[in-house]
Design a protein around this motif. Structure first.
Motif, short mmCIF file in Angstrom:
data_model
loop_
_atom_site.label_atom_id
_atom_site.label_comp_id
_atom_site.label_asym_id
_atom_site.label_seq_id
_atom_site.Cartn_x
_atom_site.Cartn_y
_atom_site.Cartn_z
N ARG A 9 45.51 37.93 37.81
CA ARG A 9 45.94 39.29 37.45
C ARG A 9 47.44 39.31 37.16
O ARG A 9 47.88 39.93 36.20
CB ARG A 9 45.65 40.27 38.59
N SER A 15 46.99 45.46 36.86
CA SER A 15 46.86 45.99 38.22
C SER A 15 45.41 45.81 38.65
O SER A 15 44.53 45.49 37.84
CB SER A 15 47.22 47.47 38.24
N GLN A 16 45.16 46.03 39.93
CA GLN A 16 43.78 45.99 40.42
C GLN A 16 42.95 47.06 39.70
O GLN A 16 41.79 46.82 39.35
CB GLN A 16 43.72 46.21 41.93
N ALA A 17 43.54 48.21 39.45
CA ALA A 17 42.83 49.29 38.76
C ALA A 17 42.48 48.88 37.33
O ALA A 17 41.37 49.16 36.86
CB ALA A 17 43.68 50.56 38.75
N GLU A 18 43.40 48.20 36.65
CA GLU A 18 43.12 47.76 35.27
C GLU A 18 41.98 46.75 35.23
O GLU A 18 41.09 46.84 34.38
CB GLU A 18 44.37 47.15 34.64
N GLY A 20 39.65 46.47 37.46
CA GLY A 20 38.46 47.24 37.82
C GLY A 20 37.87 47.97 36.62
O GLY A 20 36.65 47.96 36.42
N GLU A 21 38.73 48.58 35.82
CA GLU A 21 38.27 49.28 34.61
C GLU A 21 37.60 48.31 33.64
O GLU A 21 36.58 48.62 33.05
CB GLU A 21 39.44 49.97 33.91
N SER A 26 35.67 49.94 40.98
CA SER A 26 36.87 50.63 41.44
C SER A 26 37.98 49.64 41.80
O SER A 26 37.75 48.45 42.02
CB SER A 26 36.55 51.48 42.67
N ARG A 27 39.19 50.18 41.90
CA ARG A 27 40.32 49.38 42.37
C ARG A 27 40.04 48.85 43.77
O ARG A 27 40.36 47.72 44.11
CB ARG A 27 41.60 50.22 42.38
N GLN A 28 39.41 49.70 44.59
CA GLN A 28 39.11 49.30 45.97
C GLN A 28 38.15 48.12 46.01
O GLN A 28 38.28 47.23 46.86
CB GLN A 28 38.52 50.48 46.75
N ASN A 31 40.13 45.05 45.18
CA ASN A 31 40.94 44.69 46.33
C ASN A 31 40.10 43.97 47.38
O ASN A 31 40.53 42.96 47.95
CB ASN A 31 41.59 45.94 46.93
#
Length: 64
Positions: A9, A15-18, A20-21, A26-28, A31
């Protein structure tokens, strides 16, 4: 299970959110997989590998 998601990453500046998308979670969830608190489903592992253009074995270490 150890993995290289954090390093990969960082190389992509995601990011984790990116991430995830890109893989539909989800970002969670990213993670939890990244920190080893949760092992991904086979389908999610394939999606993560595809997002980075790598093989599952290049990202995840089942012995770690």
């Amino acid at each position: 299970m150890k993995n290289r998601i954090h390093v990969l990453r960082a190389e992509q500046r995601w990011s984790q959110a990116e991430l995830g998308e890109r893989v539909g979670v989800s970002r969670q969830a990213i993670n939890a997989v990244e920190t080893g608190k949760h092992d991904p489903s086979l389908a999610l592992a394939f999606k993560i590998a595809e997002a980075f253009g790598l093989r599952i074995e290049d990202i995840f270490d089942p012995h770690g």
